[in-house]
Design a protein around this motif. Structure first.
Motif, short mmCIF file in Angstrom:
data_model
loop_
_atom_site.label_atom_id
_atom_site.label_comp_id
_atom_site.label_asym_id
_atom_site.label_seq_id
_atom_site.Cartn_x
_atom_site.Cartn_y
_atom_site.Cartn_z
N THR A 18 0.84 -1.19 0.00
CA THR A 18 0.00 0.00 0.00
C THR A 18 0.88 1.24 0.00
O THR A 18 2.02 1.20 0.47
CB THR A 18 -0.92 0.04 1.24
OG1 THR A 18 -0.11 -0.05 2.42
CG2 THR A 18 -1.92 -1.10 1.22
N LYS A 147 -11.53 -1.21 -12.83
CA LYS A 147 -10.70 -1.16 -11.64
C LYS A 147 -9.25 -0.92 -12.05
O LYS A 147 -8.85 -1.17 -13.18
CB LYS A 147 -10.78 -2.48 -10.86
CG LYS A 147 -12.16 -2.79 -10.30
CD LYS A 147 -12.16 -4.11 -9.57
CE LYS A 147 -13.54 -4.40 -8.97
NZ LYS A 147 -13.87 -3.47 -7.89
N LYS A 155 -1.07 -7.51 -3.55
CA LYS A 155 -2.24 -8.33 -3.22
C LYS A 155 -3.32 -7.53 -2.50
O LYS A 155 -4.48 -7.94 -2.46
CB LYS A 155 -1.83 -9.52 -2.34
CG LYS A 155 -0.65 -10.33 -2.88
CD LYS A 155 -0.89 -10.88 -4.26
CE LYS A 155 0.30 -11.69 -4.76
NZ LYS A 155 0.12 -12.11 -6.17
N GLU A 157 -6.03 -4.50 -1.63
CA GLU A 157 -6.94 -3.65 -2.37
C GLU A 157 -6.52 -2.18 -2.18
O GLU A 157 -6.04 -1.80 -1.12
CB GLU A 157 -8.37 -3.84 -1.89
CG GLU A 157 -8.99 -5.16 -2.33
CD GLU A 157 -9.27 -5.20 -3.82
OE1 GLU A 157 -9.59 -4.14 -4.40
OE2 GLU A 157 -9.15 -6.28 -4.42
N SER A 159 -7.58 1.49 -1.64
CA SER A 159 -8.78 2.19 -1.16
C SER A 159 -9.04 3.47 -1.95
O SER A 159 -10.20 3.85 -2.15
CB SER A 159 -8.63 2.52 0.33
OG SER A 159 -7.48 3.31 0.56
#
Length: 351
Positions: A18, A147, A155, A157, A159
Motif C-alpha cells: 500500500t 478497476k 495483493k 486492495e 482504497s
C-alpha cells in the motif's frame, strides 16, 4: 552478460502493498553514479539534490481503469478482461481470464449490461482482440466499471484509486503507473520550480510488458515490448535549452528515460516526436540526453534494473540494493525511491 547477473535476494515482506499516507514521505537513497557512494534521505529532501538550471522530465500518462470484471454469456461464468492497447474501432488488445473459455466468438457482459464485448481473435502469445459495444463515451464507462490494474505482486486492495496516479497525470492510456512519479506532491513540484528547476512533460503509455520477466539466459536475447510515447515541441525546447546552458536533465522514472533516449539525436538534442519505442537499455549503453534518474527499486533480473545499471554500473546498483534490503526499504511500485546522479559536493555520505 547473463540475466542472473542482475539477481538480488529480496524478502517478500519488503514488497510494499500500500502507499504511504504522505506521498513524499517515502525514503530516498541518493546514489552517486560514479563512485557508488550513497546517502539515506527522504523524498521531501529531493530539492537538496537539485540545482537551479536542472530540468526534471516527467511522464504525464494516466492509468486507465483497465481491469474489467464481468460474466460470460450465456452461462454467467466469471470473466476478467484487462485492456492493453487501443486498436481503434472499439477494438482493444486484451488479456483475458479464463483463457480456455474466452475464445473467438465468446461474449461478455459487464455491470448491468451497459458494456458488452465479443472476443474476435487470439493473438500470438495468447492476448485477445476484443470488440466492445456501448453507448456514450468509453472512458466514462470505464470510470464507472473498471478497476485499477495493480501489478501482480500487490495483493492488497487500493482504497483510493488516485494513489495509483501521479498528481500531474493527464494523458489517459497506461496499463500501469509510472511509479517514480507517485512520490511527488504539487507542493514539492512548486518548490523545485521556485528554486529554478524546469519541468518538461513527456508521455509514454506504460504497458504490462514492463512486468514481463526476462526469461532468456543472455540479456541480449530478450525482446522488448513496444510502448507508445510522445514529446511535445515545448518539452523538447526545454530539454535542449537545459543542455545548452549546462544544466542536468534528470528523468523521473524509467519511462521518461526511455522516451527521451528513444528520440534523441546523436548530438543529444530532441525534437517533437511521437511513435512506438522498444528501446532496450542495459550496461554498455551510452546515454545521449539523461544525466540523472529518479526511480523506484525494481524487480530482480528485470529490464528496469538493467537500465539503472547502465547508468550507475551493475556493481554499484546491486550494492545499493543490498544496502536498501539491510535498511528495510520498501520495494517496487508503492515502495521507496532512488536518486541516481552526481551528488552535491561536500554532502555527507552514509556509505
Amino acid at each position: 552478460m547473463k540475466t542472473h547477473d542482475f539477481y538480488y535476494d529480496l524478502p517478500q515482506e519488503l514488497i510494499a502493498q500500500t502507499p504511504l499516507d504522505r506521498r513524499d514521505g517515502s525514503r530516498l537513497m541518493a546514489l552517486d553514479k560514479t563512485s557508488g557512494r550513497f546517502r539515506h534521505m527522504h523524498f521531501y529532501d529531493l530539492p537538496a539534490l537539485l540545482r537551479p538550471g536542472d530540468c526534471l522530465v516527467l511522464n504525464d500518462s494516466r492509468v486507465l481503469p483497465a481491469r474489467l470484471l464481468g460474466r460470460r454469456e450465456p452461462g454467467g461464468g466469471a470473466a476478467e478482461v484487462l485492456l492493453l492497447v487501443d486498436r481503434g474501432d472499439k477494438v482493444w488488445e486484451c488479456l483475458v481470464r479464463p483463457g480456455k473459455k474466452l475464445r473467438p466468438g465468446a461474449r461478455i457482459s459487464f455491470g448491468d449490461g451497459a458494456l458488452t464485448a465479443e472476443v474476435l481473435e487470439t493473438l500470438e502469445g495468447g492476448n485477445r482482440l476484443v470488440r466492445f459495444h456501448y453507448d456514450g463515451i468509453f472512458l466514462e464507462i470505464l470510470e464507472g466499471l473498471g478497476k485499477m490494474p495493480l501489478p501482480p505482486y500487490i495483493k492488497a486492495e487500493l482504497s483510493d484509486p488516485e494513489r495509483y496516479q501521479t498528481v500531474y497525470s493527464r494523458e489517459v492510456g497506461s496499463a500501469a503507473a509510472p511509479t517514480a512519479g507517485l512520490h511527488f506532491t504539487k507542493e514539492l513540484l512548486r518548490q523545485v520550480q521556485d528554486m529554478g528547476v524546469r519541468l518538461a512533460y513527456v508521455t509514454l503509455h506504460v504497458g504490462l510488458g514492463t512486468f514481463r520477466p526476462v526469461k532468456e539466459e543472455e540479456i541480449t536475447d530478450h525482446e522488448m515490448h513496444a510502448e507508445y510515447c510522445t514529446i511535445s515541441e515545448e518539452s523538447a525546447r526545454i530539454v535542449n535549452e537545459t543542455k545548452a546552458a549546462g544544466g542536468r536533465v534528470i528523468c523521473v522514472g524509467t519511462t521518461s528515460c526511455r522516451t527521451i533516449e528513444s528520440w534523441a539525436k546523436e548530438d543529444g538534442t530532441l525534437a517533437a516526436s511521437a511513435g512506438w519505442t522498444d528501446i532496450y537499455i542495459y550496461p554498455g549503453y551510452r546515454f545521449k540526453v539523461l544525466d540523472g534518474l529518479i526511480t523506484n527499486f525494481h524487480l530482480p533480473e528485470s529490464t528496469l534494473i538493467m537500465l539503472v545499471s547502465a547508468l550507475a554500473g551493475r556493481e554499484h546498483v546491486l550494492a545499493a540494493y543490498q544496502e536498501a534490503v539491510r535498511e528495510r526499504y520498501r520495494f517496487f511500485s508503492f515502495g521507496d525511491a532512488m536518486f541516481i546522479g552526481d551528488l552535491p559536493e561536500g554532502m555527507e555520505l552514509d556509505g
